[in-house]
Each structure stands twice: as structure tokens, then as C-alpha cells.
Enzyme design. Structure first.
Site, PDB file in Angstrom:
ATOM      1  N   CYS A   2       4.110  -3.956 -14.867  1.00 19.70           N
ATOM      2  CA  CYS A   2       5.121  -4.772 -15.519  1.00 19.70           C
ATOM      3  C   CYS A   2       5.909  -3.881 -16.455  1.00 19.70           C
ATOM      4  O   CYS A   2       5.632  -2.703 -16.579  1.00 19.70           O
ATOM      5  CB  CYS A   2       4.461  -5.887 -16.331  1.00 19.70           C
ATOM      6  N   ARG A  27      10.453  -2.976 -12.343  1.00 23.81           N
ATOM      7  CA  ARG A  27       9.007  -2.786 -12.446  1.00 23.81           C
ATOM      8  C   ARG A  27       8.247  -4.061 -12.169  1.00 23.81           C
ATOM      9  O   ARG A  27       7.023  -4.040 -11.988  1.00 23.81           O
ATOM     10  CB  ARG A  27       8.645  -2.278 -13.836  1.00 23.81           C
ATOM     11  N   TRP A  72       4.798  -8.657 -13.238  1.00 27.29           N
ATOM     12  CA  TRP A  72       4.420  -8.719 -11.829  1.00 27.29           C
ATOM     13  C   TRP A  72       2.985  -9.189 -11.823  1.00 27.29           C
ATOM     14  O   TRP A  72       2.101  -8.501 -12.319  1.00 27.29           O
ATOM     15  CB  TRP A  72       4.581  -7.333 -11.210  1.00 27.29           C
ATOM     16  N   ASN A  98       0.616  -4.632 -20.321  1.00 27.00           N
ATOM     17  CA  ASN A  98       0.546  -4.129 -18.944  1.00 27.00           C
ATOM     18  C   ASN A  98      -0.881  -3.691 -18.682  1.00 27.00           C
ATOM     19  O   ASN A  98      -1.511  -3.104 -19.563  1.00 27.00           O
ATOM     20  CB  ASN A  98       1.441  -2.899 -18.747  1.00 27.00           C
ATOM     21  N   GLY A  99      -1.363  -3.906 -17.464  1.00 31.95           N
ATOM     22  CA  GLY A  99      -2.719  -3.468 -17.130  1.00 31.95           C
ATOM     23  C   GLY A  99      -3.624  -4.663 -16.902  1.00 31.95           C
ATOM     24  O   GLY A  99      -3.159  -5.796 -16.725  1.00 31.95           O
ATOM     25  N   GLU A 472       6.811   6.467   7.696  1.00 29.48           N
ATOM     26  CA  GLU A 472       7.700   6.189   6.577  1.00 29.48           C
ATOM     27  C   GLU A 472       8.851   5.270   7.020  1.00 29.48           C
ATOM     28  O   GLU A 472       9.227   4.344   6.304  1.00 29.48           O
ATOM     29  CB  GLU A 472       8.230   7.508   6.001  1.00 29.48           C
ATOM     30  N   LYS A 476       9.560   1.572   5.373  1.00 32.17           N
ATOM     31  CA  LYS A 476      10.823   1.161   4.755  1.00 32.17           C
ATOM     32  C   LYS A 476      11.266  -0.185   5.304  1.00 32.17           C
ATOM     33  O   LYS A 476      11.670  -1.066   4.563  1.00 32.17           O
ATOM     34  CB  LYS A 476      11.936   2.178   5.018  1.00 32.17           C
ATOM     35  N   GLU A 479       9.065  -3.029   4.074  1.00 32.87           N
ATOM     36  CA  GLU A 479       9.235  -3.311   2.650  1.00 32.87           C
ATOM     37  C   GLU A 479      10.468  -4.168   2.374  1.00 32.87           C
ATOM     38  O   GLU A 479      10.422  -5.073   1.554  1.00 32.87           O
ATOM     39  CB  GLU A 479       9.384  -1.999   1.855  1.00 32.87           C
ATOM     40  N   HIS A 495      -2.717   4.453  24.060  1.00 33.60           N
ATOM     41  CA  HIS A 495      -4.104   4.086  23.782  1.00 33.60           C
ATOM     42  C   HIS A 495      -4.210   2.716  23.129  1.00 33.60           C
ATOM     43  O   HIS A 495      -5.188   2.441  22.430  1.00 33.60           O
ATOM     44  CB  HIS A 495      -4.770   5.153  22.913  1.00 33.60           C
ATOM     45  N   LYS A 593       7.635  -1.361  -8.251  1.00 31.64           N
ATOM     46  CA  LYS A 593       7.998   0.051  -8.072  1.00 31.64           C
ATOM     47  C   LYS A 593       6.796   0.979  -8.077  1.00 31.64           C
ATOM     48  O   LYS A 593       6.589   1.745  -7.179  1.00 31.64           O
ATOM     49  CB  LYS A 593       8.977   0.463  -9.172  1.00 31.64           C
TER      50      LYS A 593
END
Lengths: 598, 350
Positions: A2, A27, A72, A98-99, A472, A476, A479, A495, A593
Site C-alpha cells: 500500500c 501501489r 491493497w 503497510n505490511g 514475459e 504482460k 496482467e 508434450h 506494483k
């Protein structure tokens, strides 16, 4: 994960805090709130984006001190009640956090037994109630309270009694900013960089009292000085500058960011990479283990190949959350790749490696970050601040930085002749121009996105250096467009995953130099014969792959860096598919983020 | 973005405007607008506010100005992003009384709109007259002061031409013709070579010059530009960010854009090497004067050694005759000689 912002000064605190929250919104963004230092305290908070808080809050206030938070969720749904700040019953003490406080349940039981009434489901709310029971000034109270807390936290507290913000840090980043007639608190520099660039990074265990004209810091009861550093981050970097989204802005910033990444780090005449990492560290170890998460993990996968090739050293890349510690600690160099330098999983893997006796290196974008402080060596990627949740320019800068480290390791270990090093370095310096050249094709990528964007699912394949780029590219798309996308090693298709391929599942194949394109060609034929459309990214001179694919994008000739150029096409593809679907590209659902919880 | 002395021309323009207090800017952008947006952002670094409006199709200057219709109100200036204006010019327009246009003398009036002036006001404009038709050498510098009534004039104008709108405004009322110095057109590539050589100073900070190389005083070197062993960079040259001059190469009176490369022992004079272009080992751009044709017009005896477009390559041992223009993404093969104009995406072989 956050955002925290705090202000103490002469001006109205409310606009400063709300503006800081806007800048921190990347964030976390499922609820937000502010607490203004009045008597009793005034709290405004709201579920939803910061804009909803701005609507709900008054335009101005009399307060000259306060804290704000954008959240968040980890504990408790995103509701008005669960939004920070949290206060005690009498509105004497309020806290943003935060945490995660691991022992919050038992503290809560204990407080409820003593008659405290809780308003939210959060772990955080125990803190204001504990503050109200403690004794002395706010800083003494917080000192006593953190003794009782287990877990990770960046806490910023205000009391109704005086104009000051008191903060504490444990395993969650916190910075203080030194202004002219005001001082600031933030979970990162973005919170207040438009007001001051002079900052001090707090360390674990620090408690600081911030008033309008002073910042005092204590650790373990002792007064300590934390160095004042000047950040060269530009406010501009945190603005969109004419672009619709930060992500697109950052995609287009890659040439500039990459020029900074290589700047003054290559000596092509002597064939040396000029980094601040000691040659002994690079020469002495027989193994390299990369630990990273998400996009950084893909950069690490790319780098591990380069290390094996340039430095002739056994190198592995592991998800930090899956890491079980180094196999032979004394012989192992553990490289943490983390954009923010605060990613909890990566920090915990790195700490474990250090505890077991391995030498650690951080490759990060963030000066003063925990990863930079806690490791033996640090290499900065110099990409500048990245606001878009989906990492783009930092991936490119990570790969190029890691390639420089690989060259330095190759030279230090006598595994890479100077002439070859020189040619790799020349390629690295050519990356910015080549990326620009790829960016110039954005219109064609947008057309391709329109053509395939509504299909059922997307498969990305590549070999060798093309494999991390496939992963990657798929990440993207997942996301930001919420489409089902998967990356596979091209040879693995047959396979299993081939069963998923239909005429409505486009396959994006990375077939540049450095990816064994001729072998991937066979896999492309396999999917073509099942009717899947193929989008291939190839070298400038590849003909066969180009003939087979439905859509071809070409990259300039650049050896092992060609897959990195291919990735730029995949970034633009993901962006334009998401834009087609009107997704909130800079704020994808459920994501933040950098993730500072494990 | 075309650089002069290591800053885009547009940046020089923004600086001139900011210096005299014009701090609300609207950029009308189109082709490769991302580069401009990435460079300037919101304008904070220059102390100005920049807003962007997009011109999807490039249908002329009047059309471009129309795109800004919703973004401006009251009086405003119209400035081209590709010619240099100094502060005196901007101040002259700011202190004009109502609508105004900057006019200046030119040796090449046939390239521009020739302005007929009566009593200090615009009486008429002749676009690109033939030599014998040009009545004066006073030309329209393309810098205007208007109020928002001009948008109606543009809507009414023939093919949305800004010149036509100017003439209409002049017919309706008075448009002051402000005589100015301090305007430099950079629309031709040889202008760039000349303007650059006049503008460069001795900024070598942030570049990496080998101790055995020679770099003249009037040279601008960009961030992390490289000059290799025994290379020589002569006066009037700009070497852009992250560009390279290889060992033993000689570069003089030239503009080397960002990321471009000059190979070992190459000679490059009076030339423009665009972004990420490459001149190979022992290649020669000898420099000097030539007759150059642009859009069907012949320009005699201009100083232009050659132009290497974006991403184009002059391979090892190849030669460009004076006046050669390689368009973007073209190539002159090993040992080949090119002259005249080489189209985009084509290759000249020996």
C-alpha cells in the site's frame, strides 16, 4: 502493498496528502483515507480509488499535519471501514500501516477483553488501541507498542495532542523527506518528490518523530543519524506526459532508459564492462543462483543463459518464493533481481542465502531500497521510476544490466576474450536505437492486436533466450488484458499444450537470433497444421519463418539481444489488446506494483 | 526529433518561449509523436505546461492549428517546431497590437510565402512565387499571433490553408507585419549542417573521449557519446547521446544523431547521420558542395556532404558523393558508391 504519505508543515495538510495519494495510487487502489491532526482527529476514508476519496473529503482543512493511505487489501475486504487510517474509540490516535501484523488476532482478543471496540476487520486496528493504552508522548507510546508487534510494518501515526507524525519501520519501506518549512513521510519517494528531493531512508527498527522543523530518528532506543540523500527522480517521471497510460509512456521510454543503463559502463576498446561489483566476487564463485519473482524472474531466466555463455559458470534461476537456499553456500553467488528492491519473497530468499553463507548481489532500480542495503553488492538498472503495474522498461533495463554483469563475470573469470566482450558491449550499446526502431512499428502491432485480440487464448513459444521472452509476453497479456495467455518452451508444445491449440488460439513465436529459430520452425508448423494463426517475431534476414507465419515482425540484427527486442513487440501487443478491451491498463484488478507481503 | 547542438530544435523553441514567459504550450503532434511526448512530458523540466493534441492526418498547417481549437482561448501564438526562433522574435509578437505575423528577409524568397506589406500591415501573400514574380524578399516566417477568431477563418479558408486564413484575417481587419531578426529555418538538411555548426559550443561533459583522440573546441558531445583512439572530431560537429566515433575516424562539420555509429577510419564531413544509422570502417563521406534536388526543386551549390537516414547503413569502404541523401532504412553495400537520392528501404550495390 500500500502507499503511505504524511505531512507536517505550515500549509493545509489535506491537499498535500491527497496529491501524494494520487501519486501513490499505483501501489494499491482498493480504498484510501486521510487523517488530519485536529482535536479530536478527523478521519475521511472511502473504498474505491483515490478519486472517490477526493470527492468525499472537503476541499480544504485547517489542519497542518496529517497522514494518508492507499490500500491493497491483505486483511479484510476493501470497504470504508477497513480503509486506513484506523483510530481508537476517542479519536486520540490514528494509524496508517503497510505490511502484516502476524500476532494481531491475539492482540485483538486481549484488547477486546479489556473493553476496546473494533470498527474494522484489519490487523492494523490493534495499533491505535494499543497506542491509547500506552503512556507518555506519541513517540514513547509507539516505541512501547512496536515491542508488542510481530510481523512487518511501516507505521505512520498521529495523535490529537500535537502537530507531529511518528513513524516506525520493520521489513516494509519508509522514507522521510526534508522540506524547507515542512517535512514529509512516504512509503516511497513518489509520495512527496514534487515537494522535496532530499530524503532519508529509514532502517528496520527505526522510529522517527517528524515535526515541521525537525526529524529525529531512534533505533533500539539510541538516537541515530540517517544520511540525507538527494534523489534525481524527476516529478515528470511520475506523470503521463501526453500518454493515455503510464504503461505506454514507459514502453516508449525504453530507449532513453536503456541509454542510461549502459551509460559509462562499457569500454569497447578494452572489452570491459565497468560496474561497481568487485572482480573477486565475480571470479571466486563456481555457481550463480538468481532469485526473483514475476517479470524480474523472466529477466533472471534470460540472464542465466548469458552467464553460462559469457562467464562459463553454472547458473540457475528460481522463483524466490520456491527457493530453498543455496546448495553449496560458500561457492555460490546469489543474485536477487527486484525492480523495487522491496519484494518480500525476494528479500526473504536473499536473507536466507546470506544467512547460510552465500555472497549476495542485488540488481535493482531503487536506490536506498532494502535489497540494496542488505546485499553485499548492488548493481542499479537505472531505468527511472516505473508507475505502470505491468513492468516494461524495467525488464529491458534488467536484462541489459544483467548482460553487463555477465560480461564482467566472463572477463573476471577469464572465460570471455576481450574481443568477444567488446562485440557484446557494442551490441548492448546498440540496444536503445534498435528498441526505437521496433517502437516505430507500433501502428502495425496495433492492427495485429485488433485482428487477434478477441480470440480465445494466446500461446507464446520460444527456445533458449526466446523462452523467458515467451513467458514475459504471456504475463504482460494476462496482467493487463485478463486474457488466458501461456508461455512455453517451443519444444514442450508437443508434450501437452498442443492439445489446447485451435484455430482460435493465436500462437506468438519468438524466432530471432539467440532462440534457435530453425528448431522452433517445426513447432510453428505443428500449430499451423491445427489451424492456429501464427505471429512470428524474426530476425531481419529470416525468410523461412516469415513465409510460414500469418503476421511477421522483424527486429534489427543484434545477436543475443534480439529476443529482448522481440519482447518490445509483445509489450505493445499486450497493451493494444488491453486497450481494445478498455481495460484499466495502469491499474489491473487484484495487482499491485511491488508486493511487499510474502 | 532533429538536434542542433545536442538539443532538438523544438527544445530550443520551447526555451525561447519559456524565457519570455510563454508557459502554456499546446503541441500539435502527429508522426512519431511518441518521441516528442517521451522527451518533453508535461514540460516541468522547462517550467512550462505542455498539452498535446493529435493531428491524425497531416493535412497542412491550417489543419494542424485547428486541432488546437479546443485547447486555446483568447490570444495565442503559432510557432513551428522545426525552425529556430529567438526571444526577441517572440517578444516582438507579444508586444504587437492584436493579430500579427513575423516577417523577415530571405535570400530564397521563392521557398516561402512572400508578404506584401502596406503601412505595417499584411496586404497579401504570394505562396512560393516564381523568381521573376517575387516582388520583395520579405517572407512569412510562419510565426503568428492570433486570437481564437482565426479558427473561423481557417474553416472558411481554401483547403484549410493557414496562409489563406491569414489573408482572410488581413482582409477583415488589420494583421500587423512584425519585422524580425532571429528566425532560422531548418527545413532543408543543409540548413541543419550550417545552423548546427553555428550553434555548437564546447560541451563535452558526459562523453567518453579516448586520451589519444582529438576533439576540437566547437564540438558538442552528448551523454555517453564515444570517441575512440586516434579519432578526430573537428569543429562544427555534434555527436548525439550514445553515438560512437570509431578508432581513427575523422568527423567534421556534421550532425551525428543519437545512437549512430561511425566505424574505424571512416571520414565524415558536412554530413547528417540520423538516429541509429551506421557508417562502416573506411567509408567516406568526403563533404563539400553539390546541387541537390528536393521535391522537384533544384538547389545549387549547397554545402552538404551527405545524409544517412534513420537506421540506414553505409557499409565498409563505401563512398557517398557530395549531396547524396540516403532515406530511412536504406543501405550502401561494401565498397559501393552512391550519389543523388537513395529511396527508403533500397540497397546500392557495387
Amino acid at each position: 502493498m500500500c502507499g503511505i504519505v504524511g505531512y507536517v508543515g505550515d500549509d493545509d495538510a489535506l491537499p498535500v496528502i491527497l496529491d501524494g495519494l494520487k501519486r501513490l495510487e499505483y501501489r494499491g487502489y482498493d480504498s484510501a483515507g486521510v487523517c488530519l491532526r485536529t482535536d479530536p482527529l478527523t478521519v475521511h476514508k472511502k473504498a474505491g480509488e483515490v478519486d472517490e476519496l477526493v470527492e468525499a473529503a472537503p476541499e480544504s482543512s485547517e489542519a497542518t499535519c496529517g497522514v494518508g493511505h492507499t490500500r491493497w487489501s491483505t486483511h479484510g475486504e476493501p470497504t470504508d471501514e477497513n480503509a486506513h487510517p484506523h483510530a481508537d474509540e476517542a479519536r486520540r490516535y490514528a494509524v496508517v500501516h503497510n505490511g502484516i501484523i502476524d500476532n494481531h488476532a491475539e492482540l485483538r482478543d486481549e484488547l477486546e477483553d479489556r473493553g476496546h471496540v473494533f470498527e474494522s476487520d484489519t490487523d492494523t486496528e490493534v495499533v491505535p488501541h494499543l497506542l491509547s493504552e500506552a503512556e507518555g508522548e506519541l513517540v514513547e507510546r509507539l516505541g512501547a507498542v512496536v515491542e508488542r508487534l510481530e510481523g512487518s510494518y511501516a507505521l505512520a501515526c498521529v495523535s490529537a495532542d500535537s502537530d507531529e507524525v511518528v513513524v516506525a519501520r520493520q521489513d516494509s519501506p519508509l522514507v522521510v523527506g526534508h522540506g524547507d518549512d515542512a517535512n514529509y513521510v512516504g512509503s516511497d519517494v513518489t509520495a512527496f518528490v514534487e515537494h522535496t528531493r532530499r530524503v532519508s531512508y529509514l532502517h528496520d527498527g527505526d522510529i522517527a518523530r517528524v515535526t515541521a522543523d525537525s526529524i529525529e530518528v531512534w533505533n533500539d532506543g539510541e538516537s541515530v543519524d540517517r544520511a540525507v540523500e538527494t534523489v534525481d527522480w524527476d516529478v515528470e517521471a511520475a506523470e503521463k506526459g501526453g500518454y493515455e497510460h503510464y504503461m505506454l509512456k514507459e514502453i516508449h521510454e525504453q530507449p532513453r532508459a536503456l541509454r542510461k543503463t549502459v551509460s559509462e559502463r562499457t569500454d569497447e576498446v578494452e572489452g570491459e564492462a565497468l560496474l561497481d561489483v568487485s572482480d573477486e566476487v565475480l571470479a571466486e564463485h563456481d555457481r550463480v543462483e538468481f532469485v526473483a519473482c514475476g517479470t524480474s524472474y523472466h529477466a533472471a531466466l534470460y540472464a542465466r543463459r548469458l552467464f553460462e555463455e559469457y562467464a562459463d559458470i553454472s547458473a540457475t534461476a528460481e522463483y524466490a518464493s520456491e527457493y530453498d537456499g543455496p546448495h553449496a553456500p560458500e561457492e555460490t553467488l546469489v543474485v536477487a533481481v527486484t525492480q523495487s528492491g522491496e519484494t518480500a519473497d525476494t528479500l526473504s530468499a536473499t536473507r536466507r542465502a546470506a544467512r547460510e553463507g552465500a555472497t549476495t548481489v542485488a540488481v535493482t532500480n531503487t536506490v536506498g531500497s532494502t535489497a540494496a542495503r542488505e546485499t553485499d553488492e548492488t548493481v542499479y538498472i537505472r531505468a527511472g521510476p516505473e508507475i505502470g503495474v505491468a513492468a516494461t522498461k524495467t525488464f529491458a533495463s534488467q536484462v541489459v544490466t544483467l548482460a553487463l554483469v555477465a560480461v564482467a563475470a566472463g572477463r573476471a573469470r577469464d572465460a570471455l576474450p576481450a574481443s568477444e566482450a567488446s562485440s557484446v558491449l557494442a551490441d548492448l550499446r546498440d540496444v536503445p536505437g534498435a528498441v526505437q526502431r521496433v517502437l516505430d512499428n507500433e501502428d502495425r502491432v496495433a492492427e495485429t492486436a485488433e485482428e487477434y485480440g478477441w480470440d480465445d487464448a494466446f500461446f507464446y513459444v520460444g527456445r533458449r533466450l526466446g523462452y523467458p521472452v515467451a513467458l514475459e509476453g504471456a504475463l504482460k497479456l494476462k496482467e493487463i488484458s485478463y486474457d488466458h495467455a501461456e508461455g512455453f518452451p517451443a519444444g514442450e508444445l508437443k508434450h501437452g499444450p498442443l492439445a489446447l491449440v485451435t484455430p482460435d488460439t493465436p500462437v506468438l513465436a519468438v524466432m530471432t537470433d539467440g532462440t534457435r529459430p530453425r528448431e522452433t520452425l517445426n513447432n510453428v508448423k505443428e500449430v499451423e497444421s491445427r489451424g492456429a494463426p501464427v505471429v512470428a517475431v524474426t530476425s531481419s534476414d529470416a525468410d523461412e519463418g516469415a513465409r510460414l507465419a500469418d503476421t511477421v515482425f522483424r527486429v534489427p540484427s543484434l545477436g543475443d539481444m534480439e529476443p529482448l527486442l522481440a519482447n518490445v513487440y509483445l509489450q505493445m501487443f499486450a497493451y493494444h489488446v488491453a486497450r481494445l478491451k478498455d481495460r484499466p491498463i495502469d491499474k489491473p484488478r487484484n495487482l499491485a506494483k511491488s508486493v511487499t507481503v510474502e | 526529433m532533429v538536434p542542433v547542438a545536442n538539443a532538438p530544435i523544438l527544445e530550443h523553441v520551447v526555451e525561447s518561449l519559456a524565457e519570455v514567459g510563454v508557459d502554456q504550450l499546446v503541441f500539435v503532434v502527429g508522426y512519431r509523436r511518441q518521441r516528442i511526448q517521451t522527451y518533453f512530458g508535461d514540460g516541468d523540466d522547462w517550467g512550462v505546461d505542455i498539452e498535446y493534441v493529435v493531428q491524425e492526418k497531416q493535412l497542412g498547417t491550417g489543419h494542424a492549428v485547428l486541432q488546437a481549437e479546443d485547447a486555446v482561448a483568447g490570444d495565442f501564438l503559432v510557432v513551428n517546431g522545426d525552425s529556430l526562433v529567438d526571444t526577441s522574435l517572440v517578444e516582438a509578437l507579444l508586444s504587437a497590437d492584436g493579430d500579427a505575423v513575423a516577417v523577415t528577409r530571405s535570400d530564397q524568397p521563392t521557398d516561402y510565402g512572400v508578404v506584401d506589406i502596406e503601412d505595417g500591415a499584411v496586404a497579401g501573400v504570394e505562396e512560393k512565387p516564381r523568381v521573376y514574380d517575387a516582388e520583395t524578399e520579405t517572407i512569412n516566417a510562419g510565426v503568428y499571433r492570433f486570437d481564437d477568431a482565426v479558427f473561423d477563418a481557417i474553416h472558411a479558408a481554401d483547403r484549410m490553408s493557414l496562409t489563406d486564413a491569414l489573408v482572410r484575417r488581413a482582409a477583415e481587419g488589420r494583421v500587423e507585419a512584425v519585422r524580425v531578426e532571429g528566425w532560422t529555418d531548418v527545413s532543408h538538411l543543409w540548413d541543419l549542417v550550417r545552423v548546427n555548426s553555428a550553434a555548437v559550443d564546447g560541451d563535452h561533459d558526459g562523453a567518453d573521449v579516448h586520451p589519444t583522440a582529438y576533439v576540437a573546441d566547437e564540438v558538442a558531445l552528448g551523454e555517453d557519446a564515444r570517441v575512440g583512439p586516434n579519432a578526430t572530431v573537428l569543429a562544427g560537429t555534434t555527436v548525439g547521446d550514445n553515438a560512437t566515433v570509431g578508432a581513427g575516424a575523422v568527423v567534421g562539420n556534421s550532425v551525428v544523431f543519437e545512437d549512430a555509429r561511425v566505424g574505424p577510419n571512416a571520414v565524415v564531413r558536412d554530413a547528417v547521420l540520423a538516429s541509429d544509422s551506421s557508417v562502416g570502417p573506411n567509408a567516406t563521406v568526403e563533404g563539400g558542395r553539390a546541387d541537390v534536388v528536393v521535391d522537384g526543386n533544384l538547389y545549387r551549390n549547397v554545402l552538404l556532404g551527405g545524409v544517412v537516414g534513420d537506421y540506414s547503413t553505409v557499409a565498409g569502404g563505401a563512398t557517398l558523393e557530395p549531396g547524396t541523401v540516403l532515406e530511412n532504412d536504406s543501405r550502401v553495400g561494401t565498397g559501393a558508391t552512391a550519389s543523388g537520392r537513395v529511396g527508403s528501404g533500397t540497397e546500392v550495390r557495387r
